[in-house]
Motif scaffolding. Structure first.
Motif, PDB file in Angstrom:
ATOM      1  N   HIS A 133      53.119  35.194  54.384  1.00  0.00           N
ATOM      2  CA  HIS A 133      54.171  34.311  54.881  1.00  0.00           C
ATOM      3  C   HIS A 133      55.508  34.705  54.266  1.00  0.00           C
ATOM      4  N   GLY A 134      56.534  34.807  55.088  1.00  0.00           N
ATOM      5  CA  GLY A 134      57.874  35.028  54.572  1.00  0.00           C
ATOM      6  C   GLY A 134      58.473  33.732  54.054  1.00  0.00           C
ATOM      7  N   ASP A 135      59.198  33.806  52.934  1.00  0.00           N
ATOM      8  CA  ASP A 135      59.741  32.567  52.373  1.00  0.00           C
ATOM      9  C   ASP A 135      61.015  32.099  53.090  1.00  0.00           C
ATOM     10  N   ALA A 136      61.479  32.860  54.085  1.00  0.00           N
ATOM     11  CA  ALA A 136      62.628  32.440  54.888  1.00  0.00           C
ATOM     12  C   ALA A 136      62.206  31.984  56.284  1.00  0.00           C
ATOM     13  N   ASP A 137      60.934  31.666  56.449  1.00  0.00           N
ATOM     14  CA  ASP A 137      60.409  31.234  57.738  1.00  0.00           C
ATOM     15  C   ASP A 137      60.891  29.815  58.035  1.00  0.00           C
ATOM     16  N   ASP A 138      61.652  29.659  59.136  1.00  0.00           N
ATOM     17  CA  ASP A 138      62.150  28.333  59.490  1.00  0.00           C
ATOM     18  C   ASP A 138      61.412  27.744  60.686  1.00  0.00           C
ATOM     19  N   LEU A 139      60.305  28.372  61.079  1.00  0.00           N
ATOM     20  CA  LEU A 139      59.515  27.868  62.199  1.00  0.00           C
ATOM     21  C   LEU A 139      58.183  27.292  61.739  1.00  0.00           C
ATOM     22  N   VAL A 140      57.437  28.070  60.966  1.00  0.00           N
ATOM     23  CA  VAL A 140      56.181  27.595  60.373  1.00  0.00           C
ATOM     24  C   VAL A 140      56.388  27.580  58.859  1.00  0.00           C
ATOM     25  N   PRO A 141      56.344  26.419  58.226  1.00  0.00           N
ATOM     26  CA  PRO A 141      56.658  26.329  56.796  1.00  0.00           C
ATOM     27  C   PRO A 141      55.689  27.133  55.924  1.00  0.00           C
ATOM     28  N   LEU A 142      56.231  27.799  54.923  1.00  0.00           N
ATOM     29  CA  LEU A 142      55.416  28.514  53.950  1.00  0.00           C
ATOM     30  C   LEU A 142      54.378  27.601  53.324  1.00  0.00           C
ATOM     31  N   GLU A 143      54.734  26.357  53.127  1.00  0.00           N
ATOM     32  CA  GLU A 143      53.822  25.412  52.469  1.00  0.00           C
ATOM     33  C   GLU A 143      52.518  25.253  53.234  1.00  0.00           C
ATOM     34  N   SER A 144      52.555  25.447  54.548  1.00  0.00           N
ATOM     35  CA  SER A 144      51.327  25.295  55.326  1.00  0.00           C
ATOM     36  C   SER A 144      50.306  26.374  54.971  1.00  0.00           C
ATOM     37  N   SER A 145      50.769  27.598  54.753  1.00  0.00           N
ATOM     38  CA  SER A 145      49.854  28.664  54.327  1.00  0.00           C
ATOM     39  C   SER A 145      49.368  28.424  52.912  1.00  0.00           C
ATOM     40  N   ARG A 146      50.280  27.960  52.056  1.00  0.00           N
ATOM     41  CA  ARG A 146      49.891  27.685  50.667  1.00  0.00           C
ATOM     42  C   ARG A 146      48.813  26.601  50.614  1.00  0.00           C
ATOM     43  N   ARG A 147      49.002  25.572  51.400  1.00  0.00           N
ATOM     44  CA  ARG A 147      48.032  24.466  51.407  1.00  0.00           C
ATOM     45  C   ARG A 147      46.690  24.908  51.977  1.00  0.00           C
ATOM     46  N   TYR A 148      46.734  25.741  53.031  1.00  0.00           N
ATOM     47  CA  TYR A 148      45.483  26.245  53.601  1.00  0.00           C
ATOM     48  C   TYR A 148      44.695  27.033  52.559  1.00  0.00           C
ATOM     49  N   VAL A 149      45.362  27.948  51.863  1.00  0.00           N
ATOM     50  CA  VAL A 149      44.662  28.799  50.910  1.00  0.00           C
ATOM     51  C   VAL A 149      44.084  27.968  49.766  1.00  0.00           C
ATOM     52  N   ARG A 175      36.997  25.046  48.941  1.00  0.00           N
ATOM     53  CA  ARG A 175      35.769  24.881  49.728  1.00  0.00           C
ATOM     54  C   ARG A 175      34.822  26.072  49.600  1.00  0.00           C
ATOM     55  N   GLY A 176      35.268  27.130  48.899  1.00  0.00           N
ATOM     56  CA  GLY A 176      34.412  28.289  48.706  1.00  0.00           C
ATOM     57  C   GLY A 176      34.748  29.471  49.589  1.00  0.00           C
ATOM     58  N   GLN A 177      35.830  29.371  50.363  1.00  0.00           N
ATOM     59  CA  GLN A 177      36.269  30.470  51.212  1.00  0.00           C
ATOM     60  C   GLN A 177      37.061  31.483  50.383  1.00  0.00           C
ATOM     61  N   SER A 178      36.772  32.771  50.539  1.00  0.00           N
ATOM     62  CA  SER A 178      37.571  33.812  49.908  1.00  0.00           C
ATOM     63  C   SER A 178      38.915  33.886  50.609  1.00  0.00           C
ATOM     64  N   ALA A 179      40.000  33.622  49.877  1.00  0.00           N
ATOM     65  CA  ALA A 179      41.324  33.578  50.492  1.00  0.00           C
ATOM     66  C   ALA A 179      42.400  33.793  49.443  1.00  0.00           C
ATOM     67  N   GLU A 180      43.538  34.299  49.899  1.00  0.00           N
ATOM     68  CA  GLU A 180      44.691  34.471  49.019  1.00  0.00           C
ATOM     69  C   GLU A 180      45.968  34.344  49.827  1.00  0.00           C
ATOM     70  N   LEU A 181      47.064  34.090  49.126  1.00  0.00           N
ATOM     71  CA  LEU A 181      48.377  33.965  49.748  1.00  0.00           C
ATOM     72  C   LEU A 181      49.294  35.067  49.232  1.00  0.00           C
ATOM     73  N   ILE A 182      50.003  35.717  50.144  1.00  0.00           N
ATOM     74  CA  ILE A 182      51.038  36.680  49.796  1.00  0.00           C
ATOM     75  C   ILE A 182      52.355  36.171  50.367  1.00  0.00           C
ATOM     76  N   VAL A 183      53.336  35.956  49.501  1.00  0.00           N
ATOM     77  CA  VAL A 183      54.654  35.481  49.914  1.00  0.00           C
ATOM     78  C   VAL A 183      55.616  36.663  49.929  1.00  0.00           C
ATOM     79  N   VAL A 184      56.281  36.853  51.054  1.00  0.00           N
ATOM     80  CA  VAL A 184      57.237  37.960  51.200  1.00  0.00           C
ATOM     81  C   VAL A 184      58.649  37.378  51.110  1.00  0.00           C
ATOM     82  N   PRO A 185      59.431  37.783  50.124  1.00  0.00           N
ATOM     83  CA  PRO A 185      60.768  37.203  49.966  1.00  0.00           C
ATOM     84  C   PRO A 185      61.746  37.691  51.029  1.00  0.00           C
ATOM     85  N   GLY A 186      62.582  36.753  51.486  1.00  0.00           N
ATOM     86  CA  GLY A 186      63.724  37.110  52.308  1.00  0.00           C
ATOM     87  C   GLY A 186      63.452  37.388  53.769  1.00  0.00           C
TER      88      GLY A 186
END
Length: 261
Positions: free
Chosen positions: A205-221, A227-238
Motif C-alpha cells: 500500500h502506498g502511504d499517499a493513497d487517497d482512495l483506499v486508506p492504508l489503514e485498511s491493509s494494516r488492519r487486514y494484516v 487468525r493464523g494466516q501468513s501475511a505481511e504489510l509493505i508500505v511504500v512512501p510517497g
C-alpha cells in the motif's frame, strides 16, 4: 535469458460469456526455469465495466519480459450482463482454474512446453477491487487448483473488508443491494472473513493513497495474522492508489520483488 526479453500475447477464453477471457503473456523465445513463475493478474476499477484488463497491460508485459508466464484475466463486471456478486467472483475462480487446462493447452499450441513452467508456486496479484477478488478467490480455492499451487497473493491497495466498507457506492453496486438487506452476502465476499489458507498474503500500500486508506491493509494484516494466516504489510512512501499500474513505480517494483521475478 535477459531481464527484458521479447514477449508474446494470446487471448484465451475460459467461458462462453464475452468477458470470460484473459490475455496470456509469455517470453517469445521460451522459458528460463529460473524466472518462469506463473502470475495471475486481476485488474481493479471498482468492479465496473468502465475498466478492463487493459489497465494491467503494461504491468503484464513487464513481468513477462522478466521471464514469467502472466495470465491477465477479465471477468464480468457491474454494468454488463451477468456482472455483480456472486457471478463476478465465480468468474475469477474459473479464470484461475483455467491454469489447469486452457492456459497449458495454449502454451502447447504456441510450441512451448508447459513442463518448463513452475505451476507449483503460482502468484496471484490483484489491484484495488482486483485485490479483493484475489484474496477472496484464493481463500475459496484453498490456494490450489487441480494441478497448481498458489503460494503468494499480492493485494495491492486492496479492498479487503466488504463489511466495514458496505456504504461505498461501488461496493453496493457490486453486491446489488444494501448491507441491511443482505448482510450475509457482504460477509461471504469479505477477504477479512475468508478462511485461512496455505499461502502468504502480502498487502502492499502506498502511504499517499487517497482512495483506499492504508489503514485498511494494516488492519487486514493484523487480523489475518491473529487468525493464523501468513501475511505481511509493505508500505511504500510517497505513492498513491494508481501507482501499481505503472511498472516504473516503486509500488510495482515491490510487487515484482515479492514475486521473485
Amino acid at each position: 535469458m535477459s531481464r527484458r526479453c521479447p514477449v508474446r500475447r494470446v487471448k484465451i477464453e475460459y467461458g462462453d460469456e464475452p468477458s470470460q477471457f484473459g490475455h496470456l503473456y509469455f517470453p517469445r523465445e521460451g522459458f528460463d526455469p529460473e524466472h518462469a513463475r506463473v502470475v495471475v493478474l486481476i485488474h481493479g476499477g471498482s468492479w465496473s465495466a468502465e475498466y478492463s484488463l487493459t489497465i494491467q497491460t503494461a504491468v503484464a508485459r513487464e513481468m513477462s519480459g522478466r521471464g514469467a508466464l502472466v495470465w491477465n484475466i477479465e471477468y464480468r463486471r457491474v454494468g454488463e450482463p451477468g456482472g455483480g456478486w456472486p457471478e463476478t467472483g465465480r468468474d475469477v475462480l474459473d479464470a484461475i482454474r483455467a491454469l489447469d487446462g486452457p492456459v497449458r493447452d495454449a502454451l502447447s499450441e504456441q510450441g512451448l512446453d508447459p513442463a518448463g513452467v513452475d505451476f507449483s508456486t503460482v502468484g496471484v496479484v490483484g489491484h484495488s477491487a482486483g485485490g479483493h477478488l484475489a484474496v477472496w478467490a484464493v481463500g475459496q480455492l484453498g490456494a490450489r487448483t487441480a494441478t497448481t499451487r498458489i503460494t503468494t497473493v499480492v493485494a495491492e491497495a486492496a479492498v479487503l473488508d466488504t463489511v466495514s466498507g458496505a456504504d461505498k457506492p461501488a461496493l453496493r453496486a457490486l453486491m446489488g443491494r444494501p448491507f441491511g438487506e443482505s448482510p450475509r452476502r457482504y460477509r461471504e465476499a469479505s477477504p477479512m472473513l475468508a478462511p485461512v489458507f496455505d499461502a502468504h498474503v502480502v498487502a502492499i500500500h502506498g502511504d499517499a493513497d487517497d482512495l483506499v486508506p492504508l489503514e485498511s491493509s494494516r488492519r487486514y494484516v493484523e487480523d489475518a495474522v491473529a487468525r493464523g494466516q501468513s501475511a505481511e504489510l509493505i508500505v511504500v512512501p510517497g505513492e498513491g492508489h494508481e501507482a501499481f499500474v505503472d511498472p516504473r513505480s516503486a509500488c510495482a517494483r515491490q510487487t515484482v520483488r515479492v514475486l521473485g521475478i
